[in-house]
Design an enzyme around this catalytic site. Sequence first.
Site, short mmCIF file in Angstrom:
data_model
loop_
_atom_site.label_atom_id
_atom_site.label_comp_id
_atom_site.label_asym_id
_atom_site.label_seq_id
_atom_site.Cartn_x
_atom_site.Cartn_y
_atom_site.Cartn_z
CG HIS A 20 26.31 98.97 10.85
ND1 HIS A 20 27.01 100.07 10.40
CD2 HIS A 20 25.75 98.43 9.73
CE1 HIS A 20 26.89 100.17 9.08
NE2 HIS A 20 26.13 99.17 8.65
CG HIS A 61 22.37 96.69 6.30
ND1 HIS A 61 22.17 97.92 5.71
CD2 HIS A 61 23.67 96.67 6.67
CE1 HIS A 61 23.31 98.61 5.72
NE2 HIS A 61 24.24 97.87 6.30
CG LEU A 62 16.59 94.57 10.70
CD1 LEU A 62 15.63 95.10 11.76
CD2 LEU A 62 16.76 93.06 10.87
NE ARG A 63 19.64 94.13 2.72
CZ ARG A 63 20.74 94.85 2.60
NH1 ARG A 63 20.76 96.14 2.81
NH2 ARG A 63 21.87 94.27 2.25
CG ASN A 77 21.34 100.68 3.30
OD1 ASN A 77 20.79 100.15 4.26
ND2 ASN A 77 22.28 100.07 2.61
CG HIS A 83 31.08 99.35 8.27
ND1 HIS A 83 31.81 100.32 7.65
CD2 HIS A 83 29.83 99.43 7.75
CE1 HIS A 83 31.04 100.96 6.81
NE2 HIS A 83 29.83 100.45 6.85
CG ASP A 102 27.87 96.32 7.49
OD1 ASP A 102 26.70 96.64 7.18
OD2 ASP A 102 28.84 96.48 6.72
CG HIS A 157 22.79 91.44 -0.71
ND1 HIS A 157 22.20 92.55 -1.27
CD2 HIS A 157 23.82 91.90 0.03
CE1 HIS A 157 22.86 93.64 -0.89
NE2 HIS A 157 23.84 93.27 -0.09
CB ALA A 176 28.90 95.02 -1.21
C1 NCD Z 1 25.60 97.05 3.01
C2 NCD Z 1 24.25 96.69 2.36
O1 NCD Z 1 24.19 95.70 1.65
O2 NCD Z 1 23.27 97.41 2.61
N1 NCD Z 1 26.63 96.34 2.33
C3 NCD Z 1 27.85 96.04 2.83
O3 NCD Z 1 28.67 95.51 2.07
N2 NCD Z 1 28.19 96.31 4.06
C4 NCD Z 1 25.79 98.53 2.96
C5 NCD Z 1 26.90 99.02 3.81
O4 NCD Z 1 26.82 98.99 5.05
O5 NCD Z 1 27.90 99.45 3.25
ZN ZN Z 2 26.07 98.53 6.70
#
Ligand code: NCD
Ligand code: ZN
Length: 336
Positions: free
Chosen positions: A12, A14-16, A40, A168, A240, A244, A256
């Site tokens: 899980h 996030h690579l943006r 996302n 998560h 996860d 940011h 978040a």
């Molecule tokens: C994630 C994100 O920033 O894309 N943020 C997070 O707090 N985990 C989104 C997500 O997995 O809920």
């Molecule tokens: Zn996530």
Amino acid sequence: MPISLHAPLDMHLHLRDGDMLSRVAPLSAHTFSGALVMPNLVPPVESREDVLQYKSRILEAIGDARFTPYMTLFFKPTYSREFLESVHDDVTAIKLYPAGITTNSEGGVSGFDVEELRPALEAMSDLGIPLCIHGETGGFVMDREAEFVPIYEKLATHFPRLKIIMEHITTKESVEALDRFDNLYATITLHHLIITLDEVAGGMLQPHLFCKPIAKRPEDREALLRVALDAHPKVMFGSDSAPHPREAKECPGCAAGVFTAPIALQLLTELFETNGASLEKLQAFVSGNARQIYHLEPQPKEVVLAKEPFTVPENYDGVVPFYFGTTLDYTVHTVI
Ligand code: NCD
Ligand code: ZN
């Protein structure tokens, strides 16, 4: 004694996109063999074209690193069987977000009406495409995940051949649900094995520990630790890691997400050692279980961790990591 981890997987991540992708992707690609990449983006990854183009941008960002981006689509109840057949070879899973529940999830699902979801979820069951779910309701923040458990149970009951991954997880209620249904699995992050709400907001507010789902109570953390350290075969590591820019975290209206990718293996190794769990269990938690659950054959990679102090940088190119400024017991020595 150095420790070797084989083909670590982050199920899980996030690579943006754009500039952030080029900052963070090489960090995961260095120490992991592969990762399940969340969809996302703005706009979300929701067509075959989106998947293929995003994958090629990721591959460009990581250069010649040996790393497989396992791609996901952003779930829409309107996905037809024909569409799902056409993407089935290009995606490893499909990610369902309740509408508006977290970063960039506005186009997600509302209501969880079984009949509305049936055509897409039956097609996914037939095609063997797992469904990853961000399981939170719009209720009181500490109760959102526990309130979602009945929805997991409803979906697991109505779609018994669908592999459902509770993403998560942060509560003992989700841990308990794992063993009640054959088709429920879970990912667990690093930070939820370490922190509770106390670390986030019990003293001075810590924006770099703020994420969705929010960290819960000590007994929840204990329940997560128990199944992670035991490498329960239905749980796998999913960081996860959600980067940011520092300005988006250190401000009113903090975004978040906790950024753990570059320190995840070092800190997991320390956590397992401190708690007396074996290297075999760590290996299963960070790779073996995911291989079984998702039927993956990751690219070979051996990550050698030496027991040498490693001070976590204050930031990685403007993104502040979990445990910044803290000295860890293990450092990544070599990657073979
Ligand atoms: C994630 C994100 O920033 O894309 N943020 C997070 O707090 N985990 C989104 C997500 O997995 O809920
Ligand atoms: Zn996530």
